[in-house]
Scaffold this motif. Structure first.
Motif, mmCIF file in Angstrom:
data_model
loop_
_atom_site.group_PDB
_atom_site.id
_atom_site.type_symbol
_atom_site.label_atom_id
_atom_site.label_comp_id
_atom_site.label_asym_id
_atom_site.label_seq_id
_atom_site.Cartn_x
_atom_site.Cartn_y
_atom_site.Cartn_z
ATOM 1 N N LEU A 43 -3.507 19.716 27.542
ATOM 2 C CA LEU A 43 -3.891 20.312 26.190
ATOM 3 C C LEU A 43 -1.477 20.318 26.409
ATOM 4 C CD1 LEU A 43 -5.603 23.279 27.336
ATOM 5 C CD2 LEU A 43 -6.147 22.137 25.265
ATOM 6 N N THR A 44 -1.048 19.570 26.531
ATOM 7 C CA THR A 44 0.171 19.687 26.574
ATOM 8 C C THR A 44 0.808 17.644 26.658
ATOM 9 O OG1 THR A 44 0.997 19.541 29.467
ATOM 10 C CG2 THR A 44 1.379 21.787 27.881
ATOM 11 N N ARG A 45 1.826 18.405 25.870
ATOM 12 C CA ARG A 45 2.467 16.450 25.421
ATOM 13 C C ARG A 45 4.146 16.506 26.210
ATOM 14 N NH1 ARG A 45 5.596 14.883 20.847
ATOM 15 N NH2 ARG A 45 4.964 16.727 19.338
ATOM 16 N N ASP A 46 4.333 15.655 26.473
ATOM 17 C CA ASP A 46 6.206 15.066 26.908
ATOM 18 C C ASP A 46 6.489 15.403 26.067
ATOM 19 O OD1 ASP A 46 5.571 15.764 29.940
ATOM 20 O OD2 ASP A 46 5.477 13.416 29.889
ATOM 21 N N VAL A 47 7.956 15.891 25.970
ATOM 22 C CA VAL A 47 8.681 15.918 24.850
ATOM 23 C C VAL A 47 10.004 15.845 24.486
ATOM 24 C CG1 VAL A 47 9.780 17.117 22.690
ATOM 25 C CG2 VAL A 47 6.632 17.624 23.149
ATOM 26 N N SER A 48 10.618 14.429 24.319
ATOM 27 C CA SER A 48 11.665 14.113 24.992
ATOM 28 C C SER A 48 12.825 14.461 23.695
ATOM 29 C CB SER A 48 11.753 12.922 25.230
ATOM 30 O OG SER A 48 11.844 11.851 23.585
ATOM 31 N N LEU A 81 2.328 22.527 23.466
ATOM 32 C CA LEU A 81 0.553 22.308 23.538
ATOM 33 C C LEU A 81 0.800 21.499 21.850
ATOM 34 C CD1 LEU A 81 0.606 26.597 23.308
ATOM 35 C CD2 LEU A 81 0.134 24.211 25.674
ATOM 36 N N GLN A 82 -0.689 21.118 22.285
ATOM 37 C CA GLN A 82 -1.180 19.794 21.923
ATOM 38 C C GLN A 82 -2.064 20.554 20.673
ATOM 39 O OE1 GLN A 82 -1.004 15.344 23.264
ATOM 40 N NE2 GLN A 82 -2.369 16.731 24.054
ATOM 41 N N TRP A 83 -1.668 21.474 19.397
ATOM 42 C CA TRP A 83 -2.120 21.641 18.591
ATOM 43 C C TRP A 83 -3.327 20.627 17.785
ATOM 44 C CZ3 TRP A 83 -2.511 26.751 19.672
ATOM 45 C CH2 TRP A 83 -1.611 27.577 19.537
ATOM 46 N N PRO A 84 -4.135 21.485 16.959
ATOM 47 C CA PRO A 84 -5.091 20.724 16.436
ATOM 48 C C PRO A 84 -4.324 19.710 15.253
ATOM 49 C CG PRO A 84 -5.966 21.934 16.630
ATOM 50 C CD PRO A 84 -4.417 22.290 17.223
ATOM 51 N N ARG A 85 -4.500 18.100 15.628
ATOM 52 C CA ARG A 85 -4.032 17.723 14.169
ATOM 53 C C ARG A 85 -4.461 18.428 12.811
ATOM 54 N NH1 ARG A 85 -1.353 13.141 15.315
ATOM 55 N NH2 ARG A 85 -2.322 11.680 17.099
ATOM 56 N N ASN A 86 -5.105 18.575 12.493
ATOM 57 C CA ASN A 86 -5.447 19.542 11.196
ATOM 58 C C ASN A 86 -4.524 20.918 11.253
ATOM 59 O OD1 ASN A 86 -6.068 21.624 9.579
ATOM 60 N ND2 ASN A 86 -8.449 20.278 9.512
ATOM 61 N N ARG A 87 -3.417 20.933 10.327
ATOM 62 C CA ARG A 87 -2.107 21.786 9.748
ATOM 63 C C ARG A 87 -2.932 23.594 10.043
ATOM 64 N NH1 ARG A 87 2.940 20.546 8.991
ATOM 65 N NH2 ARG A 87 3.799 17.811 9.741
ATOM 66 N N ALA A 88 -4.180 23.428 9.313
ATOM 67 C CA ALA A 88 -4.632 24.503 8.695
ATOM 68 C C ALA A 88 -5.325 25.305 10.227
ATOM 69 C CB ALA A 88 -5.528 24.682 7.422
#
Length: 194
Positions: A43-48, A81-88
């Motif tokens: 549910l998370t991803r590394d952000v550089s 957090l990795q939110w869904p790709r669908n912006r809405a």
């Protein structure tokens, strides 16, 4: 939980719960547990820093905060957090998490503190398979006493109260996070078996 439509799937519910629990994280040990749980659940991803600069935003003041980023990199993990790709859908889930935090802020501190102590005491004396039952009992006890938020949708009040209690217990005892997280998922969606 009809009033919380987007929480009907386990990944969405897990994402909103994690977003709620991460807000205003006060202890590093609790933060580490949240980070580990988020990674394990994907549910998370590394952000550089490079990712942040490549997102199309321009630094308008000419200052690149590389020294600040480097200095904080060992103190604070760079994840999101990795939110869904669908912006809405992502916006709806973020709005639900924010709304739940606002409701939680309105709950009386005394009631939450007492309920957190009760829940912590009850779960520490029982196996994790019974934690959902303790959580259910404590939420029902507090709701039956009244929390003074009758103007809000009661489903949302129950969810906010539940997550507030879980957060309170986990801030005190971070090692309980994973089992309580699973208990909350089962509480919100009884068909979920983990």
């Amino acid at each position: 939980m009809d009033d919380l439509g987007n929480l009907s799937t386990e990944p969405n519910a897990a994402l909103v719960i994690l977003a709620f629990l991460q807000a205003d994280c006060r202890t590093s040990e609790y933060g580490k547990e949240l980070l580990s749980l988020g990674k394990d659940l994907n549910l998370t991803r590394d952000v550089s820093r490079r990712d942040a600069l490549e997102d199309g935003d321009l630094e308008t003041d000419g200052h690149v905060p590389s020294c600040i980023t480097a200095a904080l990199s060992d103190i604070q993990p760079s994840v999101e957090l990795q939110w869904p790709r669908n912006r809405a859908e992502a916006a709806d889930l973020q709005q639900i998490a924010e709304g739940l935090r606002e409701i939680a802020d309105q709950l009386e501190h005394r009631v939450v503190a007492e309920a957190t102590r009760n829940l912590s005491r009850n779960i520490s004396a029982s196996p994790s398979e019974q934690w959902k039952d303790h959580l259910t009992w404590e939420v029902n006890r507090v709701m039956s006493r009244g929390v003074g938020l009758d103007h809000l949708p009661q489903e949302r009040v129950i969810v906010a109260l539940t997550l507030t209690l879980v957060k309170g217990v986990c801030e005190q005892t971070p090692r309980l996070l994973r089992n309580l997280f699973d208990a909350v998922l089962r509480y919100f969606n009884p068909a979920t078996v983990r």
